[in-house]
Enzyme design. Structure first.
Site, PDB file in Angstrom:
ATOM      1  CG  ASP A   1      33.919  39.645  36.736  1.00 51.22           C
ATOM      2  OD1 ASP A   1      34.051  40.867  36.531  1.00 51.22           O
ATOM      3  OD2 ASP A   1      34.210  39.104  37.812  1.00 51.22           O
TER       4      ASP A   1
ATOM      5  NE  ARG B   1      36.037  36.500  37.507  1.00 53.53           N
ATOM      6  CZ  ARG B   1      37.307  36.408  37.143  1.00 53.53           C
ATOM      7  NH1 ARG B   1      37.843  35.214  36.909  1.00 53.53           N
ATOM      8  NH2 ARG B   1      38.050  37.491  37.008  1.00 53.53           N
TER       9      ARG B   1
ATOM     10  CB  CYS C   1      37.048  36.486  33.781  1.00 56.81           C
ATOM     11  SG  CYS C   1      35.666  36.296  32.652  1.00 56.81           S
TER      12      CYS C   1
ATOM     13  CB  CYS D   1      34.485  37.470  30.459  1.00 53.11           C
ATOM     14  SG  CYS D   1      33.847  36.510  31.843  1.00 53.11           S
TER      15      CYS D   1
END
Length: 239
Positions: free
Chosen positions: A126, A156, A129, A132
């Site tokens: 994503d 997500r 996040c 990430c």
């Protein structure tokens, strides 16, 4: 082992009716025609002969992995295990992971290794996040270690969400590498749209067991459900 035996007992063995198939058809054609007739709601993504079992492994888009007899009349919908001297191997999980390996590179956002590629990782990501973003900060270090980073989109919040739209804008931009980095720095990506693989990649992620991002598939077949720094990922890859 009790869990495995219990799960194996639940494997569904279904006889599929094959209609109007030529006796001269190749086994793969029999398998394709049979599964398409029996389960038309799922598109067939790939069919490969598994040498160990003699069954065809059929990957369905958004559906389970099937192991199908060569005459196309029967299939197993469930996990198939191979017994090794040092343990067991889940063949069904390996088949799912192979779908990630088979994803065309031109449908990913790729940060290639510096110099000779020693390994690669495929990351379901994503853009919002925190972990990430932490992993993306490791991309340069990974590239310098000879590791190519290949991103697949996994919004997500699901398809049709704001995160999905952001990923589409990255994939459809004039420079997906640049805008992936910008997005993970919290910057706004110019809205863009085009034919894109994000929904397909999201479904693939669900099929291989992605429950959060980042989820990392290593080129040696390991699945890492979360963030690891560059040095630890290199160790997992045997580098």
């Amino acid at each position: 082992m009790k869990h495995i035996i219990s799960k194996a007992c639940k494997v569904l063995f279904i006889s599929a009716t094959v209609a109007s198939l030529s006796v001269f058809a190749a086994p793969e054609d029999l398998v394709r025609s049979s599964i398409q007739a029996a389960i038309p709601q799922y598109p067939i993504e790939s069919i490969k002969l598994h040498e160990g079992t003699g069954l065809y492994v059929v990957s369905l888009g958004g559906g389970p992995v099937l192991h199908v007899s060569t005459d196309g009349k029967s299939f197993i919908a469930g996990d198939v295990y191979r017994v090794e001297t040092n343990g067991i191997v889940n063949e069904t999980e390996l088949a799912k992971i192979q779908q990630v390996e088979d994803m065309p590179l031109d449908q990913m956002v790729v940060y290639p290794a510096k110099g000779e590629e020693k390994a690669h990782i495929s990351v379901f990501t994503d853009v919002d996040c925190g972990y990430c973003r932490m992993l993306h900060k490791e991309v340069t270090a990974l590239n310098e270690k000879g590791i190519t980073v290949r991103y697949l989109g996994f919004p997500r919040a699901g398809t049709g969400s704001a995160a999905h739209a952001k990923l589409i804008s990255i994939w459809c931009s004039d420079d997906p590498q640049k805008w992936m980095t910008e997005a993970k720095l919290g910057k706004v990506v110019p809205t863009s749209n085009c034919e894109n693989p994000i929904a397909e990649q999201y479904q693939l992620g669900q099929a291989v067991g992605v429950r959060g991002t980042p989820s990392i598939v290593l080129s040696n077949g390991k699945f890492i459900p979360g963030y690891l720094p560059a040095d630890e990922l290199a160790k997992e890859l045997g580098l």
